[in-house]
Design a protein around this motif. Structure first.
Motif, short mmCIF file in Angstrom:
data_model
loop_
_atom_site.label_atom_id
_atom_site.label_comp_id
_atom_site.label_asym_id
_atom_site.label_seq_id
_atom_site.Cartn_x
_atom_site.Cartn_y
_atom_site.Cartn_z
N GLY A 37 -56.45 -20.26 38.31
CA GLY A 37 -56.01 -18.90 38.01
C GLY A 37 -55.03 -18.90 36.86
N THR A 66 -57.71 -17.19 41.83
CA THR A 66 -56.60 -16.24 42.05
C THR A 66 -56.16 -15.71 40.71
N ALA A 98 -49.33 -21.19 44.36
CA ALA A 98 -50.32 -21.03 45.42
C ALA A 98 -50.16 -22.11 46.49
N THR A 153 -50.51 -19.02 39.57
CA THR A 153 -51.25 -19.93 40.45
C THR A 153 -50.43 -21.16 40.81
#
Length: 651
Positions: free
Chosen positions: A247, A221, A254, A251
């Protein structure tokens, strides 16, 4: 009281007065699709507007005594706001005196219908979990493994070397350590979240993970993905399968099933600081999420940040030292350049080492800035050179030629210093392009390549070459660099910032970690405590001394600071009400621009919650205040009050 079903939603709005859960009645036509976590559209009572919102929870009835408005529509019936992400966003926003919706915009990407339909049709196979749990090398046997199993908060010192993977790719040892930790957690059917500063670090981490786990278990991501790709990755992360999510700084928000590990590489890097409101640092978000989830938390870096050092000293994070690792051979070198260097600012000893090293492989030269000669000063008094037309800075173009203004392009013909009447210019900082030209003349038989923000390189092969890179843009070299020259160190330390020494030590340490085993690393023109810390590779000791100095001066991170910006009257009122909080002192206010003033509020960590609540109340008061027009005067702009907790831009 209104009977249910009732949806309690958070409106996606930057207005602080809307940063609360609002009740809306769920109509019968939407009863089957409205659930916790879905995106909806709701009406606002002012102006007949329709706004986006997230459903946080459903209730049987509302405490509101009146007629509730109805949910207007459902954007998607896919739950995109996971309960643990909402708890994190709410807690992080409260700590930063900001809006939870601002954080949710970072956590939940925009919807793409085609990507969502494709995910519904084929959620994808997450692949098999690893059957074995790898051993994490370099530390006390079993120490890191025990911390992962018990959900411990750990500060790890990264091994300063590069490692060749079975695929043949070379990565930093830190990437292998994090990949091993995430694989071990995944083997126990738990997810991991790993945040790194930029895409260069992310590619190394992806390569290290590919050697240990099924690539389908890894979710990426970051901002380099297209919108549909990022939304699909987000939807994959909402599933029940344990994953490894990697990421950049966002992140940490997430979704992750059964979270077992949160890891940050190089938390001191400026890219880990969120520039968008409310400006929650990835490190702070990770600490909050670890406390909420009970997952293990790992900070790993070549140079420990002073913030992590504070957490270690208060016992909140446990220090896990490196037992067996590589320490670069750092040499502190004098500033005087060798005559044979052709003006390339390289001292004699470093010059000779570079001459020998380039015969066997790449040599890294780190410089302070990109460009040709980006900073010009008066040759006599060292006053920065300014354009006589607009006042912009004078610089030598990348392609060479006469100095010109960076704003209006006016050449510096006939320039005269405003201080001493001098007419000659000199370069205060020589950029990467100029250094590459000088090295090209000094090494006529060697290839010279440049890596900076405009021409980034991720990696270079093992062929002999000179790699001139700006700090933070150094590519990784196959087999490591045969020599590393750190130029412009003295000039890097001239930057006006509280964290300049910490930043420089991190830049130099990260570059030194790219050297091959036994290769020399020359730091030119820097000595003292910071030079000794790099030469002896004792960055944690330096961080402890730096923290002690900041504690004596009451500077972050020993204390917290917040910047408050508003007009003079509004700011004075806010500071007066804030004065009721014990342990708070105010620096300023001082004028900044456009009739606004800024005050710096300094307080201890124990007062953080109370200060955040008070400043959030002031922001709401300023946003909802209405002023009566004065006869004969034009109406002014509405009152403004901006708050930034732990402002990284404070000098």
């Amino acid at each position: 009281m209104a009977a249910g079903p009732v949806a309690r939603v958070l409106v996606d709005s930057p207005l602080p007065q809307l940063d609360q859960l609002l009740d809306y009645r769920v109509p019968e036509r939407l009863a089957d699709v409205v659930s916790a976590g879905v995106r909806v559209r709701v009406p606002l009572r002012t102006g007949g507007r329709i706004a986006d919102a997230w459903v946080v929870e459903l209730a049987e009835r509302s405490e509101f005594r009146g007629e509730l408005s109805e949910v207007h529509d459902v954007v998607t019936d896919v739950p995109v706001l996971m309960p643990e992400v909402w708890r994190l966003a709410r807690a992080a926003a409260d700590r930063a005196a900001g809006n939870a919706s601002d954080i949710l915009r970072l956590a939940v990407p925009g919807r793409y219908v085609r990507a969502e339909k494709a995910w519904r049709a084929d959620p994808g196979d997450p692949g098999a979990r690893p059957g074995a749990s790898p051993t994490i090398e370099g530390y006390e046997p079993g120490r890191v493994e025990q911390g992962l199993a018990e959900g411990e908060r750990m500060a790890l010192t990264a091994d300063a070397r590069t490692v060749q993977l079975p695929s043949g790719a070379w990565v930093g040892a830190w990437a292998v350590t994090l990949a091993e930790a995430a694989t071990r957690v995944l083997a126990h059917d738990r997810s991991s979240i790993i945040a790194v500063p930029d895409y260069r670090d992310q590619e190394q981490l992806e390569a290290a993970l590919a050697a240990l786990v099924d690539p389908r278990r890894v979710i990426r991501t970051d901002a380099r993905q297209s919108g549909p790709e990022r939304y699909r990755a987000f939807l994959d992360a909402t599933g029940e399968a344990a994953r490894i999510v990697i990421g950049n700084r966002s992140t940490v928000y997430a979704p992750a099933a059964r979270l077992g590990l949160i890891a940050l590489f190089d938390d001191g890097d400026g890219l880990q600081s969120e520039p968008l409101a409310p400006g929650v640092h990835a490190r702070d978000a990770a600490l909050i999420r670890q406390e909420q989830s009970g997952a293990a938390l790992v900070f790993i870096a070549h140079t420990r940040s002073v913030d992590v050092q504070r957490l270690v000293e208060v016992g909140w994070v446990h220090d896990v030292p490196l037992r067996r690792g590589t320490r670069p051979r750092v040499v502190l070198s004098e500033q005087q350049p060798a005559p044979e260097s052709g003006g390339a600012r390289i001292p004699t000893a470093a010059w000779r080492e570079a001459q020998e090293a380039i015969a066997s492989g790449p040599v890294l030269v780190q410089v302070a800035r990109p460009g040709h000669a980006p900073m010009l000063v008066c040759d006599r008094c060292r006053e920065p050179a300014r354009c006589t037309m607009c006042g912009g800075a004078l610089a030598v173009p990348r392609a060479g030629g006469p100095a010109a203004c960076v704003l209006c392009g006016t050449t510096a013909n006939g320039w005269r210093c405003r201080v001493c009447e001098g007419t000659r210019l000199r370069a205060a900082v020589v950029g990467a392009s100029r250094t590459a030209e000088e090295l090209g003349r000094a090494f006529p038989r060697s290839r010279v390549v440049v890596s900076d923000g405009e021409r980034p390189l991720v990696r270079v092969d093992a062929e002999p070459k000179l790699v001139v890179a700006t700090r933070g843009a150094e590519p990784i070299a196959d087999g490591g660099y045969r020599a590393v020259l750190l130029l412009d160190g003295e000039r890097m330390l001239l930057r006006e910032s509280l964290r300049v020494a910490e930043d420089c030590l991190r830049w130099w340490s990260n570059a030194a970690a790219l050297a091959a085993a036994g290769a020399p690393v020359y730091l030119v023109g820097v000595g003292g405590a910071i030079g000794t810390a790099l030469a002896t590779w004792t960055q944690p000791v330096w961080a402890a001394e730096e923290l002690a100095t900041r504690r004596a001066l009451r500077f972050p991170p020993a204390v917290r600071m917040a910047s408050v910006v508003s007009g003079r009257e509004r700011l004075a009122e806010a500071l007066e009400r804030l004065g009721v909080v014990d342990g708070v002192d105010v620096l300023g206010p001082a004028p900044i621009d456009d009739g606004l003033e800024r005050a710096v509020v300094r307080f201890g960590y124990a007062q953080g919650t109370e200060v955040a609540v008070q400043l959030k109340a002031e922001a709401i008061r300023a946003a909802t205040e209405r002023r009566r027009p004065v006869a004969g005067r034009r109406p002014g702009r509405p009152p403004t009050l901006r708050v930034r907790m732990d402002d990284p831009d404070l000098p």
